[in-house]
Write an enzyme that holds these catalytic residues in place. Structure first.
Site, short mmCIF file in Angstrom:
data_model
loop_
_atom_site.label_atom_id
_atom_site.label_comp_id
_atom_site.label_asym_id
_atom_site.label_seq_id
_atom_site.Cartn_x
_atom_site.Cartn_y
_atom_site.Cartn_z
N LYS A 9 0.83 -1.22 0.00
CA LYS A 9 0.00 0.00 0.00
C LYS A 9 0.87 1.27 0.00
CE LYS A 9 -3.96 -2.03 2.50
NZ LYS A 9 -4.78 -1.88 3.74
N TYR A 49 -12.62 -1.92 -3.25
CA TYR A 49 -13.03 -2.10 -1.85
C TYR A 49 -14.56 -2.08 -1.69
CZ TYR A 49 -8.51 -2.01 0.64
OH TYR A 49 -7.28 -2.31 1.18
N ARG A 85 -2.23 -14.34 4.79
CA ARG A 85 -2.91 -13.64 5.90
C ARG A 85 -2.10 -13.82 7.20
NH1 ARG A 85 -6.94 -9.96 4.68
NH2 ARG A 85 -7.22 -10.05 6.93
N ARG A 102 2.69 -6.52 9.15
CA ARG A 102 2.02 -5.35 9.71
C ARG A 102 2.62 -4.94 11.06
NH1 ARG A 102 -4.12 -6.88 7.76
NH2 ARG A 102 -4.14 -5.55 5.89
N ASN A 112 -1.61 0.24 7.10
CA ASN A 112 -1.09 -1.04 7.59
C ASN A 112 -0.27 -1.81 6.53
OD1 ASN A 112 -3.18 -1.85 5.99
ND2 ASN A 112 -4.42 -2.73 7.64
N HIS A 115 -2.18 -5.33 1.69
CA HIS A 115 -3.49 -5.96 1.53
C HIS A 115 -3.27 -7.41 1.14
CE1 HIS A 115 -7.55 -6.84 0.06
NE2 HIS A 115 -6.94 -7.48 -0.93
N GLU A 126 -10.10 -10.46 -7.08
CA GLU A 126 -9.09 -9.40 -6.96
C GLU A 126 -7.98 -9.57 -8.00
OE1 GLU A 126 -9.85 -8.66 -2.19
OE2 GLU A 126 -7.90 -9.40 -2.84
N1 UDP Z 1 -9.50 -0.20 7.80
C1 UDP Z 1 -9.54 1.03 8.42
N2 UDP Z 1 -10.22 1.14 9.61
C2 UDP Z 1 -10.83 0.09 10.21
C3 UDP Z 1 -10.77 -1.17 9.57
C4 UDP Z 1 -10.11 -1.28 8.36
O1 UDP Z 1 -9.01 2.02 7.91
O2 UDP Z 1 -11.40 0.25 11.30
C5 UDP Z 1 -8.79 -0.32 6.51
C6 UDP Z 1 -7.44 -1.02 6.63
O3 UDP Z 1 -6.53 -0.40 5.73
C7 UDP Z 1 -7.77 -2.43 6.18
C8 UDP Z 1 -8.81 -2.18 5.10
O4 UDP Z 1 -9.57 -1.09 5.61
O5 UDP Z 1 -6.60 -3.09 5.71
C9 UDP Z 1 -9.73 -3.34 4.79
O6 UDP Z 1 -10.32 -3.78 6.00
P1 UDP Z 1 -10.43 -5.32 6.33
O7 UDP Z 1 -11.33 -5.46 7.50
O8 UDP Z 1 -10.77 -6.08 5.10
O9 UDP Z 1 -8.94 -5.68 6.83
P2 UDP Z 1 -7.81 -6.56 6.14
O10 UDP Z 1 -8.47 -7.67 5.37
O11 UDP Z 1 -7.01 -5.64 5.27
O12 UDP Z 1 -6.98 -7.09 7.29
MG MG Z 2 -9.96 -7.59 3.93
#
Ligand code: UDP
Ligand code: MG
Length: 133
Positions: A9, A49, A85, A102, A112, A115, A126
């Site tokens: 990112k 997204y 993950r 992360r 973070n 992705h 994706e």
């Molecule tokens: N995110 C955020 N605030 C939150 C939760 C998520 O800004 O409270 C952002 C963060 O960059 C995250 C992305 O939204 O990576 C997608 O969220 P998801 O829950 O899918 O998390 P991920 O799969 O990336 O761990």
């Molecule tokens: Mg996600």
């Protein structure tokens, strides 16, 4: 073999962490089978997204993802989706396990650094979002 989509990112690209993060994938036996640098516009980020469109953080998230260059990669190995993950760590770097990307590189829950696809269905969607062939 399984494939997953990974994105480095803007926060990590801006700090020149591209090679360091790629080496974590390589050390963990992922093959980077496709990669490209892109700069999304806001509309692309909103599409990517879309699953989060009802979330309070959606607009900020889309502004952020479209704020700078990103590196998009297709990673391949057995269990690529879950293993990615695992090495990414929890969404919030504060909660991420030690040694995860992360934990090491993330700045905050929004910045973070990476992705990763969360399921087989989303990995396929994706990958074809970025790599139409
Ligand atoms: N995110 C955020 N605030 C939150 C939760 C998520 O800004 O409270 C952002 C963060 O960059 C995250 C992305 O939204 O990576 C997608 O969220 P998801 O829950 O899918 O998390 P991920 O799969 O990336 O761990
Ligand atoms: Mg996600």
């Amino acid at each position: 073999m399984e494939q997953t989509l990974s994105i480095i990112k803007p926060d990590a690209m801006e700090r020149n962490l591209e090679e360091k993060i790629k080496s974590v994938f390589i050390e963990n036996n992922f093959q980077i089978v496709k990669e490209k640098k892109v700069k999304l516009d806001k509309k692309d980020a909103e599409l990517f997204y879309k699953v989060h469109e009802a979330k309070p953080f959606y607009n900020d998230l889309c502004n952020y993802l479209s704020s700078g260059v990103i590196l998009v990669m297709v990673l391949e190995k057995d269990n690529a989706i879950l293993d990615n993950r695992k090495i990414m760590g929890a969404t919030n770097p504060i909660e991420a396990a030690s040694g995860t990307i992360r934990k090491i590189f993330g700045i905050s829950i929004d910045k973070n650094s990476v992705h990763g696809s969360d399921s087989k269905e989303n990995a396929e969607k994706e990958i074809s979002f970025f790599f139409k062939d």
